[in-house]
Design a protein around this motif. Sequence first.
Motif, PDB file in Angstrom:
ATOM      1  N   ARG A   1       0.835  -1.202   0.000  1.00  0.00           N
ATOM      2  CA  ARG A   1       0.000   0.000   0.000  1.00  0.00           C
ATOM      3  C   ARG A   1       0.870   1.252   0.000  1.00  0.00           C
ATOM      4  NH1 ARG A   1      -1.686   3.945   2.880  1.00  0.00           N
ATOM      5  NH2 ARG A   1      -0.526   3.340   4.731  1.00  0.00           N
ATOM      6  N   GLN A   2       1.884   1.275   0.855  1.00  0.00           N
ATOM      7  CA  GLN A   2       2.757   2.443   0.933  1.00  0.00           C
ATOM      8  C   GLN A   2       3.604   2.596  -0.334  1.00  0.00           C
ATOM      9  OE1 GLN A   2       4.825   3.334   4.540  1.00  0.00           O
ATOM     10  NE2 GLN A   2       3.248   2.362   5.805  1.00  0.00           N
ATOM     11  N   HIS A   3       4.056   1.483  -0.891  1.00  0.00           N
ATOM     12  CA  HIS A   3       4.818   1.516  -2.145  1.00  0.00           C
ATOM     13  C   HIS A   3       3.963   2.142  -3.242  1.00  0.00           C
ATOM     14  CE1 HIS A   3       6.576  -0.226  -5.856  1.00  0.00           C
ATOM     15  NE2 HIS A   3       7.720  -0.181  -5.195  1.00  0.00           N
ATOM     16  N   HIS A   4       2.722   1.700  -3.353  1.00  0.00           N
ATOM     17  CA  HIS A   4       1.804   2.239  -4.369  1.00  0.00           C
ATOM     18  C   HIS A   4       1.489   3.708  -4.100  1.00  0.00           C
ATOM     19  CE1 HIS A   4      -1.363   2.582  -7.287  1.00  0.00           C
ATOM     20  NE2 HIS A   4      -2.192   2.958  -6.339  1.00  0.00           N
ATOM     21  N   GLU A   5       1.260   4.058  -2.851  1.00  0.00           N
ATOM     22  CA  GLU A   5       0.911   5.432  -2.496  1.00  0.00           C
ATOM     23  C   GLU A   5       2.015   6.403  -2.923  1.00  0.00           C
ATOM     24  OE1 GLU A   5       0.315   7.418   1.695  1.00  0.00           O
ATOM     25  OE2 GLU A   5      -1.352   6.064   1.223  1.00  0.00           O
ATOM     26  N   ALA A   6       3.249   5.952  -2.867  1.00  0.00           N
ATOM     27  CA  ALA A   6       4.367   6.805  -3.269  1.00  0.00           C
ATOM     28  C   ALA A   6       4.310   7.149  -4.753  1.00  0.00           C
ATOM     29  CB  ALA A   6       5.692   6.124  -2.937  1.00  0.00           C
ATOM     30  N   THR A   7       3.617   6.330  -5.551  1.00  0.00           N
ATOM     31  CA  THR A   7       3.529   6.596  -6.986  1.00  0.00           C
ATOM     32  C   THR A   7       2.260   7.351  -7.371  1.00  0.00           C
ATOM     33  OG1 THR A   7       2.412   4.509  -7.518  1.00  0.00           O
ATOM     34  CG2 THR A   7       4.829   4.499  -7.536  1.00  0.00           C
ATOM     35  N   GLU A   8       1.288   7.426  -6.479  1.00  0.00           N
ATOM     36  CA  GLU A   8       0.031   8.085  -6.814  1.00  0.00           C
ATOM     37  C   GLU A   8       0.161   9.595  -6.904  1.00  0.00           C
ATOM     38  OE1 GLU A   8      -2.857   6.447  -4.047  1.00  0.00           O
ATOM     39  OE2 GLU A   8      -3.710   5.419  -5.767  1.00  0.00           O
ATOM     40  N   ASP A   9       1.022  10.170  -6.105  1.00  0.00           N
ATOM     41  CA  ASP A   9       1.215  11.612  -6.126  1.00  0.00           C
ATOM     42  C   ASP A   9       2.708  11.902  -6.091  1.00  0.00           C
ATOM     43  OD1 ASP A   9       0.678  14.314  -6.131  1.00  0.00           O
ATOM     44  OD2 ASP A   9       0.369  14.422  -3.966  1.00  0.00           O
ATOM     45  N   PRO A  10       3.400  11.616  -7.205  1.00  0.00           N
ATOM     46  CA  PRO A  10       4.847  11.810  -7.195  1.00  0.00           C
ATOM     47  C   PRO A  10       5.217  13.278  -7.037  1.00  0.00           C
ATOM     48  CG  PRO A  10       4.089  11.221  -9.399  1.00  0.00           C
ATOM     49  CD  PRO A  10       2.909  11.134  -8.485  1.00  0.00           C
ATOM     50  N   ASP A  11       6.350  13.507  -6.451  1.00  0.00           N
ATOM     51  CA  ASP A  11       6.878  14.843  -6.215  1.00  0.00           C
ATOM     52  C   ASP A  11       7.440  15.383  -7.529  1.00  0.00           C
ATOM     53  OD1 ASP A  11       8.195  17.121  -5.341  1.00  0.00           O
ATOM     54  OD2 ASP A  11       9.810  16.003  -4.366  1.00  0.00           O
TER      55      ASP A  11
ATOM     56  N   GLU B   1       3.727  11.681 -15.725  1.00  0.00           N
ATOM     57  CA  GLU B   1       2.533  10.990 -16.231  1.00  0.00           C
ATOM     58  C   GLU B   1       2.745   9.471 -16.268  1.00  0.00           C
ATOM     59  OE1 GLU B   1       1.651  12.824 -19.984  1.00  0.00           O
ATOM     60  OE2 GLU B   1       1.005  14.697 -19.042  1.00  0.00           O
ATOM     61  N   LEU B   2       3.935   9.046 -16.687  1.00  0.00           N
ATOM     62  CA  LEU B   2       4.217   7.603 -16.707  1.00  0.00           C
ATOM     63  C   LEU B   2       4.153   7.011 -15.302  1.00  0.00           C
ATOM     64  CD1 LEU B   2       7.124   7.497 -19.299  1.00  0.00           C
ATOM     65  CD2 LEU B   2       4.848   6.472 -19.561  1.00  0.00           C
ATOM     66  N   ILE B   3       4.679   7.727 -14.325  1.00  0.00           N
ATOM     67  CA  ILE B   3       4.630   7.240 -12.937  1.00  0.00           C
ATOM     68  C   ILE B   3       3.188   7.148 -12.466  1.00  0.00           C
ATOM     69  CG2 ILE B   3       5.196   7.811 -10.538  1.00  0.00           C
ATOM     70  CD1 ILE B   3       7.845   9.037 -11.642  1.00  0.00           C
ATOM     71  N   ARG B   4       2.399   8.187 -12.720  1.00  0.00           N
ATOM     72  CA  ARG B   4       1.001   8.194 -12.292  1.00  0.00           C
ATOM     73  C   ARG B   4       0.174   7.096 -12.971  1.00  0.00           C
ATOM     74  NH1 ARG B   4      -0.496  12.980  -9.634  1.00  0.00           N
ATOM     75  NH2 ARG B   4       1.106  14.572  -9.729  1.00  0.00           N
ATOM     76  N   ASP B   5       0.486   6.808 -14.247  1.00  0.00           N
ATOM     77  CA  ASP B   5      -0.276   5.827 -15.015  1.00  0.00           C
ATOM     78  C   ASP B   5       0.257   4.402 -14.871  1.00  0.00           C
ATOM     79  OD1 ASP B   5      -1.811   7.931 -15.919  1.00  0.00           O
ATOM     80  OD2 ASP B   5      -0.841   8.047 -17.881  1.00  0.00           O
ATOM     81  N   ALA B   6       1.350   4.226 -14.161  1.00  0.00           N
ATOM     82  CA  ALA B   6       1.966   2.900 -14.035  1.00  0.00           C
ATOM     83  C   ALA B   6       1.014   1.931 -13.335  1.00  0.00           C
ATOM     84  CB  ALA B   6       3.275   3.002 -13.245  1.00  0.00           C
ATOM     85  N   ALA B   7       1.044   0.693 -13.792  1.00  0.00           N
ATOM     86  CA  ALA B   7       0.243  -0.355 -13.158  1.00  0.00           C
ATOM     87  C   ALA B   7       0.725  -0.544 -11.722  1.00  0.00           C
ATOM     88  CB  ALA B   7       0.387  -1.664 -13.937  1.00  0.00           C
ATOM     89  N   ASP B   8      -0.199  -0.844 -10.857  1.00  0.00           N
ATOM     90  CA  ASP B   8       0.164  -1.073  -9.457  1.00  0.00           C
ATOM     91  C   ASP B   8       0.721  -2.483  -9.300  1.00  0.00           C
ATOM     92  OD1 ASP B   8       0.492  -1.140  -6.747  1.00  0.00           O
ATOM     93  OD2 ASP B   8      -1.646  -1.117  -6.276  1.00  0.00           O
ATOM     94  N   THR B   9       2.023  -2.584  -9.330  1.00  0.00           N
ATOM     95  CA  THR B   9       2.701  -3.874  -9.123  1.00  0.00           C
ATOM     96  C   THR B   9       3.354  -3.906  -7.744  1.00  0.00           C
ATOM     97  OG1 THR B   9       4.701  -3.028 -10.179  1.00  0.00           O
ATOM     98  CG2 THR B   9       3.127  -4.210 -11.596  1.00  0.00           C
TER      99      THR B   9
END
Length: 172
Positions: A14-24, A61-69
């Motif tokens: 969850r935390q790994h994914h959360e880091a990609t949802e709103d990248p800095d 955009e690529l980070i935000r659109d990345a599949a949640d792996t």
Amino acid sequence: MSYTDNDLYAEAARQHHEATEDPDYVGIGERMAGETIGNTDTKWGDLDIDEFSLARTGIDELIRDAADTSRWAIDLGADDLEPHERTFTFTGDGGRNLVRLHFAFAQETSPEERNSALDAFVEELHMNPFVSPLDGEEDPRGYAAYAASLDDEDKAVAQTMRARRRVVDDAE
């Protein structure tokens, strides 16, 4: 203990994914500025400001659109496995990707063993009537004879699937 290993894995994912949802956005630029672009001698920070901003926006955009792996990544690390760069893609009509298979190996697995395992995997795929050689391709494993042994319903399914799918070894 009030939690399980699975609870730890789930929270880490969850935390790994959360880091990609709103990248800095600013941090993306800071991290890329000193990095070399592909196989060139040029660094991202050497680009003019407009080109650099466009690239940074594309990366964001690529980070935000990345599949949640995230869970897969956490599980791989916990199992002491590392992803392999070689993938296989099943494509459909018009070249649209339908399925992509990724692989991971134990760190002690040699490159030769990894490639041997992947080659064996491909060999098995080609024995499957749904992904066997298409018209005009070689038929070293006797697909045609196997397909001829199928009943009419299975033969129709196999022919439809063969017409729609193709396995692509993305290493090629």
